[in-house]
Write an enzyme that holds these catalytic residues in place. Structure first.
Site, PDB file in Angstrom:
ATOM      1  N   GLY A 191      -0.848  -0.892   3.375  1.00 52.26           N
ATOM      2  CA  GLY A 191      -0.989  -0.083   4.580  1.00 52.26           C
ATOM      3  C   GLY A 191       0.284   0.623   4.989  1.00 52.26           C
ATOM      4  N   ARG A 212       4.940  -1.326  -0.227  1.00 52.42           N
ATOM      5  CA  ARG A 212       4.097  -2.039  -1.177  1.00 52.42           C
ATOM      6  C   ARG A 212       2.699  -1.430  -1.190  1.00 52.42           C
ATOM      7  NH1 ARG A 212       6.263  -3.950  -5.240  1.00 52.42           N
ATOM      8  NH2 ARG A 212       7.854  -4.780  -3.853  1.00 52.42           N
ATOM      9  N   ASP A 213       2.671  -0.112  -1.051  1.00 50.78           N
ATOM     10  CA  ASP A 213       1.414   0.622  -1.127  1.00 50.78           C
ATOM     11  C   ASP A 213       1.706   1.962  -1.777  1.00 50.78           C
ATOM     12  OD1 ASP A 213      -1.297   1.493  -0.642  1.00 50.78           O
ATOM     13  OD2 ASP A 213      -1.388   0.072   1.003  1.00 50.78           O
ATOM     14  N   GLU A 214       1.000   3.006  -1.389  1.00 50.26           N
ATOM     15  CA  GLU A 214       1.154   4.295  -2.053  1.00 50.26           C
ATOM     16  C   GLU A 214       2.595   4.798  -1.990  1.00 50.26           C
ATOM     17  OE1 GLU A 214      -1.476   4.867  -3.500  1.00 50.26           O
ATOM     18  OE2 GLU A 214      -3.201   4.377  -2.256  1.00 50.26           O
TER      19      GLU A 214
END
Length: 441
Positions: A191, A212-214
């Protein structure tokens, strides 16, 4: 493939014109937008303000919208913001954010939204302005930092975005935009997207993302997108997706992408659905210790299934990849898991040399057609087939990947403040940034 060979291959595709359909960025010079300076300090704001939002809104409404060729100016210094702002409309204007704004409310939405702007530039002249989201205090329960909505002929550059409660930068529709020279630091949690983009004719380059996402991800609908010189530094990694029903993505280039740690070097992700992704080039990738490497997964379990048989992937090329995953048996350095109801076609791997830090690896294919991988099938009859898993040896062209001096060993904690970074001057090993930092111009 050695590093010198990788650099030589950069010449194979021309620079900014590679996949763009026309010019990007503002249509007038930055100097032409300085005939009127709309300083927030003249519209109720003050350095150290507990809520600079109303002053930004007032400067925009009472100055920018009344004077074409103007600049909304937030001087250097620290500010808080409790009132989110949507700056709608305006032609031939700039937003100069030399100060640093800290989130001071938990309302959802967007701290700063730019909507329906034309010939617009959002930047910091000192290459140090930006927003601190303090996301650890409102994780997935607060605003996004910046959203650009249905705007045309614009740029964002030289900004620092830190720890958004949600996503950091969202580009929603519109066209002819350029994003560059950004440093984005998010928590080690989902998120926390770095840059999400969908629209037409966008150039995104020279961006560093930690989260820790896109990292930098293209979403649907999109066409004519060029993404290059991206440093995913302990990030979830870049992607196309998530994709579902009605997907429409074509004419996309990712090149010179460096990924240190994180979830994947690149992922195309969906779970059934419909539509298409076609005419895509992934060129010159370096990966160090990622979980997955080249990862196509059309049965991605983290997404609810779409109603269609699958998004059709076609005419997709992966060229000049070198790097390693952490454990190539647990998570393959290359996998092509395509939808049985819409097999992937014309998938080409050229000079893809992905390996494992454990010196053991497998590859996987399902319903994938093309060339350049041991488990992929060829031929003109594209029927579905079950997962094929093969053990592989170290690719002859693999070499220990070149790294960046600023590589992080871990992501940032989710329960403490994240320090403010400086914007780097290189985002891919051996290459300088395309446009110098504003402070150096």
């Amino acid at each position: 493939m050695g590093f010198k060979s990788l650099l030589a291959s950069l010449l194979l595709v021309s620079a900014a014109s590679a996949q763009l359909s026309g010019r990007v960025g503002p249509t007038s010079s930055l100097s032409s937008k300085q005939s009127t300076i709309c300083n927030v300090l003249d519209y109720g704001g003050s350095v150290g303000s507990s809520d600079i939002g109303p002053a930004i809104s007032s400067a925009f409404t009472n100055c920018v919208l009344k004077h074409s060729g103007s600049t909304l100016y937030v001087p250097a210094g620290n500010y808080q913001q409790k009132t989110w702002v949507t700056l709608k409309g305006g032609t031939k204007w700039a937003f100069r954010l030399d100060g640093f704004i800290t989130r001071a409310a938990t309302t959802g939405g967007n701290m700063i939204a730019i909507q329906d702007a034309n010939d617009f530039e959002f930047y910091s002249a000192n290459s140090a302005g930006g927003i601190q989201g303090l996301g650890y205090q409102a994780r997935n329960a607060g605003p996004r930092l910046i959203r650009v909505i249905t705007s045309t002929n614009w740029s964002i550059h030289d900004l620092v975005l830190v720890d958004s409660p949600e996503f950091h930068l969202v580009i929603q529709q519109g066209s002819n935009g350029e994003v560059y020279n950004l440093a984005i630091r998010g928590g080690n949690i989902g998120g926390s997207d770095g840059v999400d983009v969908w629209g037409t004719n966008y150039w995104i380059h020279d961006v560093e993302v930690t989260n820790r996402d896109e990292c930098v991800t293209v979403k649907s609908p999109s066409n004519n997108i060029l993404v290059e010189q991206i440093w995913c530094n302990q990030s979830g990694g870049s992607a196309i997706g998530s994709l579902s029903d009605g997907t429409a993505i074509e004419d996309v280039v990712y090149k010179n992408i460096y990924t240190n740690g994180g979830n994947q070097a690149f992922m195309i992700k969906s779970n059934l659905g419909s539509g298409y992704v076609r005419n895509v080039l992934f060129q010159n990738f370096i990966a160090v210790g990622t979980a997955y490497g080249l990862n196509v997964n059309q049965y991605w379990s983290s997404q609810s299934p779409g109603s269609g048989a699958g998004v059709q992937l076609s005419n997709i090329t992966f060229e000049n990849w070198n790097g390693n995953v952490a454990d190539g048996v647990k998570r393959p350095p290359v996998q092509l898991i395509c939808a049985d109801g819409a097999p992937c076609t014309d998938i080409t791997l050229k000079n893809v040399n992905m390996w494992s830090q454990t010196d053991k690896a497998i590859i996987k294919c399902e319903s994938a057609y093309g060339s350049g991988l041991g488990c992929i099938k060829s031929g003109s009859s594209h029927t579905s087939y079950a997962v094929v898993t093969q053990s592989i040896s170290r690719p002859p062209g693999y070499s220990t990947p070149t790294t960046m001096s600023g590589d992080l060993s871990d992501g940032f904690p989710t329960n403490a403040a994240i320090p403010t970074p400086t914007i780097p001057t290189s985002f891919f090993p051996g290459l300088p940034q395309i446009t110098p930092l504003a402070k150096n111009l």
